[in-house]
Design an enzyme around this catalytic site. Structure first.
Site: not given
Ligand code: PGA
Length: 231
Positions: A6, A8, A83, A85, A153, A159, A189
């Site tokens: 992803n 983003k 997601h 976010e 997640e 993140g 992560s």
């Molecule tokens: P990250 O993000 O690996 O940077 O923690 C995962 C995601 O949001 O899909």
């Protein structure tokens, strides 16, 4: 095994360089979820390409949204939905996420539907309740559709550099599978250093990778770890 990257709201790696690096990797299905502006280049490079979101309507006055037919016209294979976010920064609800997922599946797209609890919810002991509510909404709208994949997640791990332990991930994945019998990816992560121990868990069917998917070598090394485990 499925490993999805992803990107983003980052430009991400060069699609052709990534496709070259991933070519010939057996035993793992790799997916990229670039920003909308890089979808066509990823499709052209031969990568399995998912959008980061998709609307439920075929067309309409929905500024800033994208529809299943528009993605299909570009050769895109699927989309993320729900997601954290999107849920937390843009107010997406379980109902809206379910509508997006079900419309995308009905149109013939693949869907990776994301669920996960916040730190506060985990601290309150509400992880199971939250996952049940989120997964039930998706299951009620979509059923165990063969093009549907779930991504667990935990929001506190996204993140932050704080990965869930393999045991925590396994526990959540096992619960999710009792609710919806589809593959479950772990996200939060994931890095080359911790991918193998997470992917070795029996109910971890792959990974959804954010930050570490922006670099060709680190994404490829996670994909290689996945290929080694259950090829
Ligand atoms: P990250 O993000 O690996 O940077 O923690 C995962 C995601 O949001 O899909």
């Amino acid at each position: 095994m499925i490993v999805a990257g992803n990107w983003k709201m980052f430009a991400g790696p060069d699609p052709r360089a990534l496709a070259e690096e991933l070519a010939g990797l057996g035993g793992v299905e790799t997916i990229v979820c670039p920003p909308y502006t890089a979808l066509a280049a990823c499709v052209a490079a031969g990568l399995t390409t998912y959008a980061q979101n998709v609307h439920w309507a075929d067309e309409g006055a929905y500024t800033g949204e994208i529809s299943p037919p528009l993605l299909l016209a570009l050769g895109v294979h699927g989309s993320l939905v729900g997601h954290s976010e999107r849920r937390h920064h843009f107010g997406e609800t379980d109902e809206g996420v379910a509508r997006r997922a079900s419309a995308a599946l009905a149109a013939g797209l693949g869907v990776i539907a994301c669920v996960g609890e916040t730190q506060e919810e985990r601290d309150e002991g509400a992880t199971e309740t939250v996952l049940r509510i989120q997964v039930d909404a998706i299951r009620d709208a979509c059923g165990a559709n063969e093009r549907l994949v779930v991504a667990y997640e935990p929001v506190w791990a996204i993140g932050t550099g704080r990965t869930a332990t393999p045991e925590t991930a396994q526990e959540a994945h096992a619960l999710i599978k009792t609710l919806l019998d589809r593959p479950v990816l772990y996200g939060g992560s994931v890095k080359p250093e911790n991918a193998a121990e997470l992917l070795e868990q029996p109910d971890v069917d792959g990974a959804l990778v954010g930050g570490a998917s922006l670099d060709v070598d680190s994404f490829a090394s996670i994909c290689e770890a996945a290929a080694r485990i259950r090829s």
